[in-house]
Design a protein around this motif. Structure first.
Motif, PDB file in Angstrom:
ATOM      1  N   ALA A  38      -1.103  14.416  -2.803  1.00 48.30           N
ATOM      2  CA  ALA A  38      -0.984  13.982  -1.407  1.00 48.30           C
ATOM      3  C   ALA A  38      -2.336  14.103  -0.707  1.00 48.30           C
ATOM      4  CB  ALA A  38       0.077  14.804  -0.690  1.00 48.30           C
ATOM      5  N   ASP A  39      -3.062  15.177  -0.976  1.00 43.21           N
ATOM      6  CA  ASP A  39      -4.398  15.341  -0.392  1.00 43.21           C
ATOM      7  C   ASP A  39      -5.332  14.232  -0.876  1.00 43.21           C
ATOM      8  OD1 ASP A  39      -3.700  17.652   0.952  1.00 43.21           O
ATOM      9  OD2 ASP A  39      -4.459  18.998  -0.603  1.00 43.21           O
ATOM     10  N   THR A  40      -5.278  13.958  -2.161  1.00 40.15           N
ATOM     11  CA  THR A  40      -6.123  12.904  -2.746  1.00 40.15           C
ATOM     12  C   THR A  40      -5.808  11.551  -2.128  1.00 40.15           C
ATOM     13  OG1 THR A  40      -6.273  14.118  -4.849  1.00 40.15           O
ATOM     14  CG2 THR A  40      -6.799  11.766  -4.893  1.00 40.15           C
ATOM     15  N   VAL A  64      -6.792  14.672 -11.187  1.00 41.98           N
ATOM     16  CA  VAL A  64      -6.085  15.736 -10.474  1.00 41.98           C
ATOM     17  C   VAL A  64      -4.991  16.324 -11.355  1.00 41.98           C
ATOM     18  CG1 VAL A  64      -4.626  16.264  -8.486  1.00 41.98           C
ATOM     19  CG2 VAL A  64      -6.615  14.778  -8.207  1.00 41.98           C
ATOM     20  N   ASP A  65      -4.272  15.461 -12.077  1.00 45.35           N
ATOM     21  CA  ASP A  65      -3.233  15.932 -12.988  1.00 45.35           C
ATOM     22  C   ASP A  65      -3.829  16.897 -14.021  1.00 45.35           C
ATOM     23  OD1 ASP A  65      -0.390  15.350 -14.365  1.00 45.35           O
ATOM     24  OD2 ASP A  65      -1.945  15.337 -15.917  1.00 45.35           O
ATOM     25  N   LEU A  66      -4.947  16.525 -14.608  1.00 45.92           N
ATOM     26  CA  LEU A  66      -5.601  17.391 -15.596  1.00 45.92           C
ATOM     27  C   LEU A  66      -6.007  18.727 -14.989  1.00 45.92           C
ATOM     28  CD1 LEU A  66      -7.847  14.777 -17.428  1.00 45.92           C
ATOM     29  CD2 LEU A  66      -6.000  16.100 -18.480  1.00 45.92           C
ATOM     30  N   MET A  67      -6.540  18.693 -13.785  1.00 43.93           N
ATOM     31  CA  MET A  67      -7.002  19.914 -13.130  1.00 43.93           C
ATOM     32  C   MET A  67      -5.853  20.837 -12.746  1.00 43.93           C
ATOM     33  SD  MET A  67      -9.999  18.243 -10.750  1.00 43.93           S
ATOM     34  CE  MET A  67     -10.516  19.792 -10.003  1.00 43.93           C
ATOM     35  N   CYS A  68      -4.641  20.277 -12.621  1.00 45.34           N
ATOM     36  CA  CYS A  68      -3.478  21.074 -12.220  1.00 45.34           C
ATOM     37  C   CYS A  68      -2.633  21.537 -13.409  1.00 45.34           C
ATOM     38  CB  CYS A  68      -2.587  20.279 -11.259  1.00 45.34           C
ATOM     39  SG  CYS A  68      -3.280  20.047  -9.611  1.00 45.34           S
ATOM     40  N   ARG A  69      -3.067  21.256 -14.626  1.00 49.38           N
ATOM     41  CA  ARG A  69      -2.233  21.562 -15.792  1.00 49.38           C
ATOM     42  C   ARG A  69      -1.849  23.041 -15.886  1.00 49.38           C
ATOM     43  NH1 ARG A  69      -2.827  17.142 -19.767  1.00 49.38           N
ATOM     44  NH2 ARG A  69      -2.338  15.367 -18.397  1.00 49.38           N
ATOM     45  N   ASP A  84      -0.978  25.530  -0.025  1.00 50.23           N
ATOM     46  CA  ASP A  84      -2.417  25.740  -0.166  1.00 50.23           C
ATOM     47  C   ASP A  84      -3.214  24.777   0.718  1.00 50.23           C
ATOM     48  OD1 ASP A  84      -2.919  23.897  -3.292  1.00 50.23           O
ATOM     49  OD2 ASP A  84      -1.767  23.448  -1.499  1.00 50.23           O
ATOM     50  N   GLY A  85      -2.550  24.245   1.686  1.00 53.67           N
ATOM     51  CA  GLY A  85      -3.247  23.344   2.601  1.00 53.67           C
ATOM     52  C   GLY A  85      -2.265  22.340   3.178  1.00 53.67           C
ATOM     53  N   LYS A  86      -2.510  21.880   4.338  1.00 52.27           N
ATOM     54  CA  LYS A  86      -1.616  20.945   5.002  1.00 52.27           C
ATOM     55  C   LYS A  86      -1.972  19.524   4.615  1.00 52.27           C
ATOM     56  CE  LYS A  86       0.192  19.655   9.539  1.00 52.27           C
ATOM     57  NZ  LYS A  86       0.085  19.868  10.992  1.00 52.27           N
ATOM     58  N   THR A  87      -0.946  18.741   4.270  1.00 51.35           N
ATOM     59  CA  THR A  87      -1.166  17.347   3.891  1.00 51.35           C
ATOM     60  C   THR A  87      -0.300  16.459   4.756  1.00 51.35           C
ATOM     61  OG1 THR A  87      -1.626  17.959   1.615  1.00 51.35           O
ATOM     62  CG2 THR A  87      -1.047  15.684   2.011  1.00 51.35           C
ATOM     63  N   LEU A 123       0.832  -1.196   0.000  1.00 53.36           N
ATOM     64  CA  LEU A 123       0.000   0.000   0.000  1.00 53.36           C
ATOM     65  C   LEU A 123       0.872   1.253   0.000  1.00 53.36           C
ATOM     66  CD1 LEU A 123      -2.931   0.811  -0.075  1.00 53.36           C
ATOM     67  CD2 LEU A 123      -2.980   0.750   2.425  1.00 53.36           C
ATOM     68  N   GLN A 124       1.945   1.226   0.775  1.00 53.66           N
ATOM     69  CA  GLN A 124       2.885   2.350   0.763  1.00 53.66           C
ATOM     70  C   GLN A 124       3.525   2.496  -0.617  1.00 53.66           C
ATOM     71  OE1 GLN A 124       3.955   4.557   3.695  1.00 53.66           O
ATOM     72  NE2 GLN A 124       4.287   5.620   1.751  1.00 53.66           N
ATOM     73  N   ALA A 125       3.748   1.379  -1.300  1.00 53.45           N
ATOM     74  CA  ALA A 125       4.356   1.427  -2.631  1.00 53.45           C
ATOM     75  C   ALA A 125       3.479   2.171  -3.625  1.00 53.45           C
ATOM     76  CB  ALA A 125       4.635   0.013  -3.134  1.00 53.45           C
ATOM     77  N   VAL A 126       2.167   1.990  -3.533  1.00 58.25           N
ATOM     78  CA  VAL A 126       1.259   2.706  -4.429  1.00 58.25           C
ATOM     79  C   VAL A 126       1.266   4.198  -4.100  1.00 58.25           C
ATOM     80  CG1 VAL A 126      -1.099   2.907  -5.286  1.00 58.25           C
ATOM     81  CG2 VAL A 126      -0.202   0.661  -4.656  1.00 58.25           C
ATOM     82  N   VAL A 127       1.203   4.518  -2.830  1.00 60.63           N
ATOM     83  CA  VAL A 127       1.276   5.920  -2.417  1.00 60.63           C
ATOM     84  C   VAL A 127       2.568   6.549  -2.923  1.00 60.63           C
ATOM     85  CG1 VAL A 127       1.478   7.468  -0.427  1.00 60.63           C
ATOM     86  CG2 VAL A 127      -0.190   5.596  -0.396  1.00 60.63           C
ATOM     87  N   ASP A 128       3.674   5.833  -2.765  1.00 57.53           N
ATOM     88  CA  ASP A 128       4.976   6.358  -3.177  1.00 57.53           C
ATOM     89  C   ASP A 128       5.037   6.601  -4.679  1.00 57.53           C
ATOM     90  OD1 ASP A 128       5.724   6.183  -0.554  1.00 57.53           O
ATOM     91  OD2 ASP A 128       7.093   4.492  -0.815  1.00 57.53           O
ATOM     92  N   ALA A 129       4.533   5.656  -5.459  1.00 54.12           N
ATOM     93  CA  ALA A 129       4.577   5.814  -6.908  1.00 54.12           C
ATOM     94  C   ALA A 129       3.818   7.055  -7.352  1.00 54.12           C
ATOM     95  CB  ALA A 129       3.997   4.571  -7.595  1.00 54.12           C
ATOM     96  N   SER A 130       2.688   7.321  -6.733  1.00 55.66           N
ATOM     97  CA  SER A 130       1.880   8.479  -7.130  1.00 55.66           C
ATOM     98  C   SER A 130       2.532   9.798  -6.724  1.00 55.66           C
ATOM     99  CB  SER A 130       0.475   8.379  -6.531  1.00 55.66           C
ATOM    100  OG  SER A 130       0.505   8.458  -5.122  1.00 55.66           O
ATOM    101  N   ILE A 131       3.098   9.864  -5.537  1.00 53.05           N
ATOM    102  CA  ILE A 131       3.664  11.133  -5.091  1.00 53.05           C
ATOM    103  C   ILE A 131       4.982  11.418  -5.795  1.00 53.05           C
ATOM    104  CG2 ILE A 131       4.946  10.269  -3.068  1.00 53.05           C
ATOM    105  CD1 ILE A 131       2.862  13.539  -3.326  1.00 53.05           C
TER     106      ILE A 131
END
Length: 223
Positions: free
Chosen positions: A157-159, A141-146, A218-221, A61-69
């Motif tokens: 990280a928030d997601t 999220v990637d699209l929204m942050c373009r 823009d917010g604490k994560t 589970l940590q591996a998936v989190v790590d890959a995304s961040i």
């Protein structure tokens, strides 16, 4: 250099002549490596999503989190990764459209299946459905942050924090690091990533240094 064009203009608005003009290559030199713009785009996407394996000592589970961040930290700073993200969501190019989720959903599914075996997931959580939703959320999220890519690491990280809270057991949650800073720390510990980032973006004109910078506050994560 073609990655810079694809990341800024997209596939349709980038021509072979644009690539020739930017690189200074003659047609013969370009055609020695690539016959078409499509081949160049595929090469950019393939390289852009060639990620380091997550550290073997972490749980699935940590591996998936790590890959995304990690991907969220790389995308705003590395042209080839940024271009790959754009091409993978560009319907004008069928050879690269969907590459991100076609590659990541199976990998995330395998990790979540292992997480289920380790009882890191709540009862009833299905790895196949969960991997689809998790990867889809990342892409959204990637699209929204373009238009504000520096915000991507914090938004991802928030997601992750909100998403994982709904699928992970209390024991697994207590052991996870879902902070935005973990992504930068992982990059710093990776010889491959450090060499790549130092070569591509050692320091921008405004003084950005990937070793020390943090995303906009823009917010604490975190946990």
């Amino acid at each position: 250099m073609a990655a810079n064009l694809f990341s800024e203009k997209g596939y349709s608005q980038t021509s072979l002549q644009d690539i020739l003009d930017l690189t200074g290559l003659k047609k013969g030199g370009l055609y020695y490596h690539f016959q078409t713009k499509q081949e160049i785009a595929v090469a950019v996407v393939t390289e852009g999503f060639a990620m380091d394996d997550t550290p073997p000592q972490v749980g699935p589970l940590q591996a998936v989190v790590d890959a995304s961040i990690v991907l969220a930290w790389l995308t705003p700073q590395v042209p080839v990764v940024k271009a790959a993200a754009r091409l993978a969501t560009d319907q004008d190019h069928k050879d690269t459209f969907g590459y991100l989720w076609s590659q990541y959903i199976p990998r995330v599914t395998l990790l979540l299946e292992e997480a289920k075996r380790r009882e890191e997931l709540k009862p009833g959580v299905r790895p196949d459905e969960t991997s689809f939703v998790w990867v889809a959320a990342y892409i959204g999220v990637d699209l929204m942050c373009r238009l504000d890519y520096p915000a991507l690491p914090r938004k991802i990280a928030d997601t992750n924090l909100h998403f994982v809270t709904g699928i992970a057991t209390e024991r697994a949650l207590a052991e996870l690091d879902m902070s935005v800073e973990r992504g930068r720390e992982l990059l710093q510990r990776s010889p491959w990533a450090a060499e790549y980032l130092d070569k591509v973006v050692p320091r921008t004109s405004d003084g950005f240094d990937w070793h020390t910078a943090t995303p906009p506050p823009d917010g604490k994560t975190g946990q």
